[in-house]
Design an enzyme around this catalytic site. Structure first.
Site, PDB file in Angstrom:
ATOM      1  N   LEU A   1       0.894  -1.153   0.000  1.00  0.00           N
ATOM      2  CA  LEU A   1       0.000   0.000   0.000  1.00  0.00           C
ATOM      3  C   LEU A   1       0.931   1.201   0.000  1.00  0.00           C
ATOM      4  O   LEU A   1       1.629   1.454   0.982  1.00  0.00           O
ATOM      5  CB  LEU A   1      -0.918  -0.005   1.225  1.00  0.00           C
ATOM      6  CG  LEU A   1      -2.175   0.874   1.157  1.00  0.00           C
ATOM      7  CD1 LEU A   1      -3.033   0.516  -0.041  1.00  0.00           C
ATOM      8  CD2 LEU A   1      -2.986   0.771   2.436  1.00  0.00           C
ATOM      9  N   ASP A   2       0.977   1.931  -1.117  1.00  0.00           N
ATOM     10  CA  ASP A   2       2.058   2.893  -1.312  1.00  0.00           C
ATOM     11  C   ASP A   2       1.946   4.109  -0.390  1.00  0.00           C
ATOM     12  O   ASP A   2       0.948   4.301   0.320  1.00  0.00           O
ATOM     13  CB  ASP A   2       2.162   3.312  -2.784  1.00  0.00           C
ATOM     14  CG  ASP A   2       0.927   4.047  -3.287  1.00  0.00           C
ATOM     15  OD1 ASP A   2       0.543   5.047  -2.663  1.00  0.00           O
ATOM     16  OD2 ASP A   2       0.354   3.616  -4.305  1.00  0.00           O
ATOM     17  N   TYR A   3       2.983   4.911  -0.407  1.00  0.00           N
ATOM     18  CA  TYR A   3       3.161   6.028   0.521  1.00  0.00           C
ATOM     19  C   TYR A   3       1.978   6.991   0.499  1.00  0.00           C
ATOM     20  O   TYR A   3       1.526   7.463   1.545  1.00  0.00           O
ATOM     21  CB  TYR A   3       4.448   6.772   0.143  1.00  0.00           C
ATOM     22  CG  TYR A   3       4.848   7.904   1.064  1.00  0.00           C
ATOM     23  CD1 TYR A   3       5.426   7.637   2.295  1.00  0.00           C
ATOM     24  CD2 TYR A   3       4.672   9.231   0.685  1.00  0.00           C
ATOM     25  CE1 TYR A   3       5.817   8.669   3.145  1.00  0.00           C
ATOM     26  CE2 TYR A   3       5.051  10.272   1.520  1.00  0.00           C
ATOM     27  CZ  TYR A   3       5.623   9.992   2.752  1.00  0.00           C
ATOM     28  OH  TYR A   3       6.002  11.021   3.576  1.00  0.00           O
TER      29      TYR A   3
ATOM     30  N   SER B   1      -1.090   6.318  -0.462  1.00  0.00           N
ATOM     31  CA  SER B   1      -2.385   5.646  -0.311  1.00  0.00           C
ATOM     32  C   SER B   1      -2.704   5.385   1.153  1.00  0.00           C
ATOM     33  O   SER B   1      -1.837   5.450   2.020  1.00  0.00           O
ATOM     34  CB  SER B   1      -2.379   4.325  -1.092  1.00  0.00           C
ATOM     35  OG  SER B   1      -2.175   4.570  -2.473  1.00  0.00           O
TER      36      SER B   1
ATOM     37  N   ARG C   1      -3.251   2.548  -9.388  1.00  0.00           N
ATOM     38  CA  ARG C   1      -2.852   3.845  -9.933  1.00  0.00           C
ATOM     39  C   ARG C   1      -2.419   3.708 -11.401  1.00  0.00           C
ATOM     40  O   ARG C   1      -2.799   4.537 -12.254  1.00  0.00           O
ATOM     41  CB  ARG C   1      -1.711   4.445  -9.103  1.00  0.00           C
ATOM     42  CG  ARG C   1      -2.132   4.859  -7.701  1.00  0.00           C
ATOM     43  CD  ARG C   1      -0.985   5.482  -6.931  1.00  0.00           C
ATOM     44  NE  ARG C   1      -1.369   5.831  -5.578  1.00  0.00           N
ATOM     45  CZ  ARG C   1      -1.955   6.972  -5.229  1.00  0.00           C
ATOM     46  NH1 ARG C   1      -2.210   7.870  -6.157  1.00  0.00           N
ATOM     47  NH2 ARG C   1      -2.282   7.199  -3.970  1.00  0.00           N
TER      48      ARG C   1
END
Length: 296
Positions: free
Chosen positions: A106-108, A110, A198
């Site tokens: 879960l990216d930075y 998000s 994304r």
């Protein structure tokens, strides 16, 4: 009992099996003083001296399964070379010192639900695309995708030479802005490639402004707030294990395991595994509902 080394490291919460294999081939693991680099080597975790980077591993008294609402601005990793805050920092502030690692990405930028566990076997199964464990996201995008865009997203988008698995996509709301329209959508994917959602919306010309993960398999919690976390209950753990074993066509939503609306207390403090942080002895498992704690 003799077991494969990568299984022993995974069960001890050191790393997932895949990462443990890398530790072995890199020469970071020793058994009774002898460095082991061959995959498939077996050892007895009860009788043998097994070490990673010179430190003896310890078998956790029980496995931890934690659900966190990851806020934006945190890295989904055990550590970050750029010294940005990580989800492990949130656990530490909430009083959790046991060795766990994030399940998937879960990216930075998000936010949303994230699983952390010391159960390396389950983590590997949940993230392997062959099990097609669903992840549901709410995304706010620039512009409003038309029917053709939605069809492309549903059938799969070619990213880095590989097409994504079919997804479920629907428009929830159109938002009128002063300069441009935005849309709020729900998308359900069955794999966890890096920045996948994304990249999918970028490919159809509707970049993501905000992304929030709402569900992992059947696990959801509409009351948990950013930075809070709690342990999964027995039904939720069982549901995850079923989802990671059953063939995709035989699985359906497990409504009994849905957690939203529970009255449990939450904990709050608002990757890349590091074998130097070894699991500490944890309290014996009880039948009581796990509590959420709030960091100071």
């Amino acid at each position: 009992m003799q077991q494969r080394l990568q299984k022993i490291l995974s069960a001890a919460g050191i790393a997932s099996r895949r990462a443990a294999e890398t530790y072995i081939t890199d020469g970071r693991v020793s058994v009774n003083g002898q460095t082991v680099t061959e995959l498939g080597t077996k050892a007895d975790p009860e009788a043998d001296d097994i070490r990673v980077d010179g430190r003896r591993i310890k078998t956790a008294a029980r496995r931890l399964y934690i659900l966190m609402y990851k806020p934006r601005g945190y890295i989904t990793s055990r550590s970050d070379p750029q010294r940005r805050p990580t989800v492990i920092d949130l656990l530490a502030k909430g009083g959790v010192r046991d060795y766990v690692y994030p399940v998937g990405r879960l990216d930075y930028e998000s936010e949303g639900l994230l699983l952390l566990t010391s159960d390396g076997d389950l983590a590997a199964r949940l993230t392997h695309p062959s099990h097609e464990v669903e992840r549901e996201y709410q995304v706010k995008v620039l512009g409003v995708p038309d029917d053709h865009d939605l069809q492309r997203l549903s059938k799969g988008i070619l990213i880095d030479g590989r097409r994504t698995l079919p997804a479920e996509v629907r428009v929830l709301k159109v938002i009128e802005g002063t300069d441009a329209q935005h849309a709020l959508l729900s998308i359900v994917v069955k794999e966890g490639r890096n920045r996948q959602v994304r990249n999918m919306f970028d490919a159809v010309g509707h970049p993501v402004d905000r992304l929030r993960r709402m569900r992992i398999g059947s696990i959801t919690d509409e009351h948990i707030r950013p930075g809070e976390f709690r342990e999964l209950d027995a039904k939720e753990i069982a549901a995850l294990k079923r989802a990671a074993v059953a063939p995709p066509e035989s699985r359906g939503p497990d409504l009994k395991a849905v957690a939203g609306g529970s009255g449990r207390k939450r904990s709050s403090a608002a990757g890349s595994e590091d074998p130097r942080l070894l699991p500490k002895k944890v309290r014996p498992e009880t039948d009581q509902t796990p509590h959420r704690r709030r960091g100071r």
